[in-house]
Write a protein that holds these residues in place. Structure first.
Motif, mmCIF file in Angstrom:
data_model
loop_
_atom_site.group_PDB
_atom_site.id
_atom_site.type_symbol
_atom_site.label_atom_id
_atom_site.label_comp_id
_atom_site.label_asym_id
_atom_site.label_seq_id
_atom_site.Cartn_x
_atom_site.Cartn_y
_atom_site.Cartn_z
ATOM 1 N N ARG A 145 -41.249 14.883 -91.562
ATOM 2 C CA ARG A 145 -41.272 15.654 -90.323
ATOM 3 C C ARG A 145 -40.376 16.886 -90.430
ATOM 4 O O ARG A 145 -40.790 17.998 -90.128
ATOM 5 C CB ARG A 145 -40.796 14.772 -89.171
ATOM 6 C CG ARG A 145 -40.730 15.480 -87.840
ATOM 7 C CD ARG A 145 -40.182 14.567 -86.756
ATOM 8 N NE ARG A 145 -38.785 14.259 -86.934
ATOM 9 C CZ ARG A 145 -38.258 13.035 -86.906
ATOM 10 N NH1 ARG A 145 -39.033 11.999 -86.716
ATOM 11 N NH2 ARG A 145 -36.976 12.857 -87.068
ATOM 12 N N GLU A 146 -39.165 16.689 -90.888
ATOM 13 C CA GLU A 146 -38.217 17.790 -90.939
ATOM 14 C C GLU A 146 -38.409 18.642 -92.187
ATOM 15 O O GLU A 146 -38.254 19.856 -92.143
ATOM 16 C CB GLU A 146 -36.784 17.262 -90.891
ATOM 17 C CG GLU A 146 -36.487 16.372 -89.702
ATOM 18 C CD GLU A 146 -36.622 17.074 -88.373
ATOM 19 O OE1 GLU A 146 -36.602 18.322 -88.348
ATOM 20 O OE2 GLU A 146 -36.774 16.394 -87.353
ATOM 21 N N ILE B 152 -41.561 26.576 -83.498
ATOM 22 C CA ILE B 152 -40.940 25.310 -83.885
ATOM 23 C C ILE B 152 -39.453 25.421 -83.612
ATOM 24 O O ILE B 152 -38.777 26.283 -84.133
ATOM 25 C CB ILE B 152 -41.197 24.998 -85.371
ATOM 26 C CG1 ILE B 152 -42.662 24.727 -85.579
ATOM 27 C CG2 ILE B 152 -40.352 23.834 -85.819
ATOM 28 C CD1 ILE B 152 -43.025 24.371 -86.978
ATOM 29 N N ALA C 229 -46.762 21.356 -92.110
ATOM 30 C CA ALA C 229 -45.823 21.312 -90.989
ATOM 31 C C ALA C 229 -46.584 21.015 -89.695
ATOM 32 O O ALA C 229 -46.097 20.343 -88.794
ATOM 33 C CB ALA C 229 -45.068 22.625 -90.864
ATOM 34 N N HIS C 230 -47.811 21.519 -89.622
ATOM 35 C CA HIS C 230 -48.620 21.292 -88.438
ATOM 36 C C HIS C 230 -49.174 19.878 -88.399
ATOM 37 O O HIS C 230 -49.330 19.285 -87.335
ATOM 38 C CB HIS C 230 -49.763 22.304 -88.412
ATOM 39 C CG HIS C 230 -50.574 22.277 -87.160
ATOM 40 N ND1 HIS C 230 -51.835 21.746 -87.114
ATOM 41 C CD2 HIS C 230 -50.293 22.666 -85.905
ATOM 42 C CE1 HIS C 230 -52.301 21.829 -85.886
ATOM 43 N NE2 HIS C 230 -51.389 22.373 -85.126
ATOM 44 N N GLU C 231 -49.466 19.334 -89.582
ATOM 45 C CA GLU C 231 -50.176 18.054 -89.627
ATOM 46 C C GLU C 231 -49.286 16.846 -89.899
ATOM 47 O O GLU C 231 -49.754 15.718 -89.825
ATOM 48 C CB GLU C 231 -51.286 18.112 -90.673
ATOM 49 C CG GLU C 231 -52.428 19.060 -90.310
ATOM 50 C CD GLU C 231 -53.183 18.605 -89.068
ATOM 51 O OE1 GLU C 231 -53.020 17.448 -88.649
ATOM 52 O OE2 GLU C 231 -53.908 19.430 -88.493
ATOM 53 N N SER C 232 -48.015 17.068 -90.233
ATOM 54 C CA SER C 232 -47.135 15.918 -90.444
ATOM 55 C C SER C 232 -47.120 15.091 -89.163
ATOM 56 O O SER C 232 -46.966 15.625 -88.067
ATOM 57 C CB SER C 232 -45.719 16.403 -90.763
ATOM 58 O OG SER C 232 -44.826 15.312 -90.689
ATOM 59 N N CYS C 233 -47.289 13.798 -89.304
ATOM 60 C CA CYS C 233 -47.420 12.983 -88.092
ATOM 61 C C CYS C 233 -46.077 12.830 -87.390
ATOM 62 O O CYS C 233 -46.017 12.476 -86.219
ATOM 63 C CB CYS C 233 -48.000 11.611 -88.419
ATOM 64 S SG CYS C 233 -46.818 10.409 -89.033
ATOM 65 N N GLY C 234 -44.997 13.081 -88.114
ATOM 66 C CA GLY C 234 -43.690 13.086 -87.467
ATOM 67 C C GLY C 234 -43.022 11.745 -87.370
ATOM 68 O O GLY C 234 -42.040 11.590 -86.668
ATOM 69 N N SER D 104 -41.342 21.152 -91.828
ATOM 70 C CA SER D 104 -41.079 22.288 -90.939
ATOM 71 C C SER D 104 -39.958 23.160 -91.504
ATOM 72 O O SER D 104 -39.960 24.373 -91.340
ATOM 73 C CB SER D 104 -40.749 21.800 -89.521
ATOM 74 O OG SER D 104 -39.402 21.470 -89.401
#
Lengths: 456, 566
Positions: free
Chosen positions: A366-367, A455, A355-360, A370
């Motif tokens: 991304r979702e 978050i 969740a911290h490292e997903s580039c989004g 998290s």
């Protein structure tokens, strides 16, 4: 050839690392360093050397295990412009530190492999993308590069040949996604490290829109060893291709295994590809910590999933972990979990990382990362429901390149531990939820979110 | 000719067409939902809403082999034999999951969101989403920050499609917007001290598929479902962007660009977007008046034909009888100034009317307002220095009627040499406020002097002035006729690229104002109400320059130079 006692295997990639000042050019040359480079530059045309590596069936050590020589042949023939070479030293998979050992203790081995690789691919510029958290590797690599320039191994006319090469050491800013090859290229170009859509693959259009090869640090070290010892030596180590699978190129050569977690002697060990997890734990690691029993092990960095205690005879080659439902060999970083470890905690920590490292960039990753973290937060806070497990599995099955929902392969790595852990340890999750939430575990209506994480 | 299969339907596409899955599906009448893809921007394929199944049909055997995984339609090119399946269970599941993912952190504050009613997130959720929420329920919160003078960001509503970021990089070229943070913490932002302030910034609000970007000018002024949309053409400059006027009960609330590949693509500039305010200005001239013995008398529109007849011919006729046609026994010398704000049809009608009285009546082009220099953007969008919509149209008409184009300046010189007996001057210019909002003085010397003093040479003529706002000319007139604004007119403008675009009125003029077209129509004694379409047919029939304008004019307009030997 098969060693009866694996620990008698003579290290090759790590042969130099225990010497004093092993990172200096002087010590490296005393051990025969750069002799192969001079020989190849003098007698071997670049095509011949490229075919040599291709014939060795060397597979990339970065995680995906793509045949290195094949990757090089994807470069367009007679490309008029520059070709770039990127050495991926952004080693950020949890549990992995083999590149670090090589760069800190024996940077010249890596650099010799890099120069040979650039020679084979006609690259006149190479970038080493180094992860920020390796200050010693940075220091040693930079001083090694400086030494090479001073000694005439780099710059115009390497070792008096017509081949010229410049190497630039680039430090990343600490992000997991920069280990993805197109994310690395974007970051190298000074942009946000959002992986690119493929095709075009980097071999066709990579750094600065020019053909680019991205190889791992350990791959480069292997290239140097193949140049030294030849293809026959390389192919004498490891697992031959599976005759039932025509697509399997086999797993040859030595591999650096990172052993960590609950073992007596954690560390980076060299062995031929294809040793089993239990051999690694017992022969090298001295058994599970304090004589406990292993509950599970990660075969190659946490994104590869989990092996249960019954599956520890899994062979650590490129096709081994896949047979046990894991994503693959990954970086061959084995993390051992003993019987005291709660898999709920393990998965929570894993999800927190992703969740911290997903580039989004892609919505599902991304979702999904998290969301799974928030669910595990709630489960650990004693408000879990059995329904959450199905939801977590659904999220895990939806994220990734294989369902086609993301651009890069790292989303598969974020999803795999979730589905692996829950499928293999579902009883433990159910028991945990029932124990910690005895009154509400059967609830089905959406629960209120915890206010644990920031978050939003 | 390439054949693509969409859900079993065969669609033909041209060999040189480069279409993706979404575009081909649209041709088959199938909508593939999408957020991040926009035809005017680069492809990022990150929202993953347009996932479809794809495969290939073998040309010889006709056998179809499908890919095992889903692919984004926006990124998958359509070639001969490409197969797309957009309605399988797998695709529906994927859409539901993406929709669910996007709503996890969305505040769902539709009741107070300006976008509600035209929001893609809302629409797709109804169509493709899950009936109930499975994610944890969290307290509502919605953060907001200003990105610039005109655009505000509702941070939590964003779905990270990055259309706005790509727009500022690829189209406006200023790259003010960026993505900050990572993963689920990602937000759109500007760098401190570098607000979003390019001249195309309003487009990011149109691009936003959800309610994240809000237009501060429009914010909370109207619910979108109360507004009616009218296709129109911007009168801000001679680019003539295709626009959509959105109004409720004859009050404009916003202008939006309308897709036109030949003119403005999908964009419009902020000057045009916010340049409609003068339409509802209280200072607008609303009452027709005539000067009788030095005093202003209200003029009833029904008396106007007789009064104008008297002014032009110098002969009185009783208001009860309609004025006799073509009667100018005194051979008075007449002139008409055709403003570049008139539509082609209106200019033609006025010229026809004046020439009924004086076959040699002088026809001149009105003053061309200029401000600065043409301004081009990286993708070719241009804001022109010529701040009027129909200079080309009036010029083409003038050269067709008189063989020459007489400019405003030459006309004034001519008038100073031999004064005219009566001059009809049309206007329709937006008010000159002296600066463009950025503190820069954009009004030319000429504009300023026009606001204060009457050009020499016109003083002795009978002046008929038709305009929107008060000016020296207006005050010196013998007959004052209030003019209509561009959104109140019907007709056609010809832009700087010779493209003729027709439009209908969007709002009715304020009480007291009769549109030019309607007035001229009545003066020419035509039956019924002003019909721009019929007038344009006349123009096209009579003048070769307008020949291309016959028949139905497409929504994107028609190039007048097309198929003509020029």
């Amino acid at each position: 050839m098969r060693w009866n006692l694996l620990s008698e295997f003579e290290p090759i990639l790590l042969a130099n690392i225990h010497r004093e000042h092993s990172h200096t050019l002087r010590v490296y040359e005393e051990q025969g360093g750069y002799r192969s480079l001079k020989r190849v530059l003098a007698d071997q045309p670049r095509e011949a050397f490229r075919d040599l590596i291709k014939g060795s069936a060397l597979r990339g050590r970065g995680g995906a295990g793509f045949p290195c020589g094949l990757k090089w042949t994807f470069l367009p023939e007679n490309h008029p412009g520059p070709v770039y070479f990127c050495l991926n030293a952004d080693e950020s998979e949890p549990g992995t530190f083999n590149n670090r050992i090589l760069m800190e203790e024996d940077p010249h081995q890596v650099l010799e492999g890099l120069i040979l690789s650039c020679y084979a691919t006609k690259a006149a510029t190479a970038y080493i993308y180094l992860r920020y958290e390796y200050p010693l590797a940075y220091k040693h690599l930079q001083s090694a590069i400086d030494e090479l320039y001073a000694a005439g191994y780099l710059g115009d006319g390497v070792c008096g040949s017509e081949f010229s090469l410049n190497i630039y050491l680039h430090r990343g800013a600490a992000a997991y996604i920069c280990g993805e090859e197109t994310g690395l290229i974007e970051s190298l170009e000074g942009r946000r490290a959002w992986p690119r859509i493929k095709p075009p693959f980097p071999a066709v259009e990579g750094a600065f829109r020019k053909p680019t090869v991205v190889n791992n640090v350990e791959t480069a070290a292997c290239v140097k060893q193949i140049a030294d010892r030849g293809v026959d030596w390389f192919r004498s180590l490891g697992t031959p291709p599976d005759p039932n699978n025509p697509r399997d190129p086999g797993s040859f050569g030595p591999k650096l295994y990172c052993l960590s977690g609950h073992v007596e002697k954690p560390g980076c060990y060299e062995a031929p590809l294809g040793i089993t997890v239990s051999e690694l734990i017992n022969d090298f690691g001295g058994g599970v910590w304090k004589g406990r029993k292993a509950k599970a092990a990660v075969p190659g960095g946490i994104s590869m999933g989990l092996l249960t205690a019954d599956e520890l005879d899994c062979k650590l080659d490129f096709s081994g972990p896949g047979k046990y439902g894991c994503l693959g060999l990954g970086t061959a970083a084995v993390v051992v979990l003993d019987e005291t470890v709660s898999i709920v905690d393990f998965l929570h920590n894993t999800c927190r990382f992703f969740a911290h490292e997903s580039c989004g960039q892609c919505t599902p990753c991304r979702e999904g990362t998290s969301w799974s973290l928030k669910m595990l937060d709630r489960i650990r806070a004693g408000q879990g429901r059995l329904l959450d497990l199905d939801l977590l599995l659904e999220i895990g099955d939806f994220i990734g390149i294989m369902p086609g929902t993301t651009i890069c392969g790292l989303a598969d790595g974020a999803a795999w531990p979730i589905k692996n852990a829950i499928r293999k340890f579902r009883d433990e999750f159910e028991e945990y939820i029932k124990r910690t939430n005895p009154t509400g575990y059967m609830e089905t209506s959406p629960p209120l979110a915890l206010e644990l994480h920031s978050i939003h | 000719m390439a054949i693509v299969l969409i859900d079993g339907q065969e669609i033909e596409i041209g060999d040189d067409e480069r279409l993706n899955g979404i575009q081909v599906a649209a041709r088959a009448g199938v909508e593939v939902p999408h957020y991040c893809w926009h035809p005017g921007l680069s492809v990022v394929a990150s929202c993953r809403m347009c996932l479809v199944e794809t495969g290939k049909r073998d040309a010889d055997s006709g056998e179809i082999s499908m890919l095992p995984k889903l692919v984004p339609g926006c990124q998958t090119p359509a070639r001969d034999g490409t197969v797309f399946v957009t309605d399988s269970e797998k695709v529906r599941q994927a859409r539901a999951m993406v929709e669910e993912d996007l709503l996890i952190r969305h505040p769902v504050d539709c009741p107070i969101c300006d976008k509600a009613g035209e929001c893609h997130l809302q629409d797709y959720h109804f169509e493709h989403g899950r009936p109930e929420r499975r994610a944890d329920i969290k307290p509502f919160h919605s953060r907001r920050r200003e990105l610039g003078e005109t655009v505000t960001l509702f941070v939590d509503r964003c779905v990270m499609c990055t259309r706005c970021v790509r727009f500022t990089r690829e189209v406006s070229g200023d790259a003010e917007l960026m993505v900050v943070h990572r993963g689920a913490h990602e937000e759109i932002d500007v760098f401190p001290g570098f607000p979003l302030e390019n001249k195309l910034s309003g487009n990011v609000v149109d691009l936003c598929p959800v309610g994240a970007l809000g237009d501060l000018d429009f914010l909370y002024s109207q619910r979108v479902w109360f507004m009616k949309q009218h296709a129109s053409v911007c009168a801000g400059c001679s680019t003539g962007c295709s626009i959509q006027v959105e109004e409720n009960q004859d009050r404009i609330h916003r202008l939006k660009p309308r897709e036109n590949p030949h003119v403005n693509q999908w964009w419009m500039c902020d000057e045009g977007r916010y340049g409609w305010k003068y339409v509802h200005d209280n200072a607008r001239c609303l009452a027709p008046q005539q000067k009788t013995e030095g005093a202003w008398q209200p003029l009833d529109w029904s008396d106007a034909p007789a009064v104008l007849h008297a002014a032009l011919s110098g002969e009185n006729c009783s208001p009860e009888n309609s004025p006799p046609k073509n009667s100018n026994p005194k051979k008075r010398r007449l002139a008409a100034v055709l403003s570049p704000f008139l539509t082609v049809e209106e200019a033609y009608l006025l010229a026809t009317y004046i020439r009924q009285y004086d076959e040699n009546a002088v026809l001149a082009l009105g003053r061309i307002p200029q401000a600065g220099a043409d301004e081009s953007f990286p993708n070719g969008f241009t804001i022109r220095a010529e701040k009027c919509p129909n200079r080309r149209g009036v010029e083409m008409l003038l050269s067709a009627l008189t063989g020459d184009v007489l400019s405003w300046e030459s006309f004034l010189e001519q008038a100073a040499e031999t004064p005219f007996d009566a001059v009809w001057i049309t206007g329709g210019y937006p008010p000159v406020n002296g600066n463009d909002g950025a503190g820069e003085d954009v009004a030319s010397e000429e504009e300023k002097s026009l606001a204060t003093e009457l050009p020499a040479g016109l003083a002795s003529s009978t002046l008929i002035v038709q305009d929107l706002f008060d000016s020296a000319l207006w005050r010196q007139a013998d007959i004052q006729l209030p003019s209509a604004a561009f959104v109140e007119r019907s007709g056609s403008f010809v832009n700087a690229g010779n493209r003729l675009q027709s439009f209908e009125w969007a709002i009715r003029p304020p009480a007291g104002v009769m549109t030019e077209g309607q007035l001229y129509w009545r003066l020419l004694d035509r039956d019924g109400l002003y019909n721009a379409r019929r007038v344009l047919e006349d123009v096209a029939r009579e003048h070769i320059a307008f020949a291309a304008a016959s028949g139905e004019i497409p929504a994107t307009g028609r190039d007048l130079l097309l198929n003509q030997l020029v």
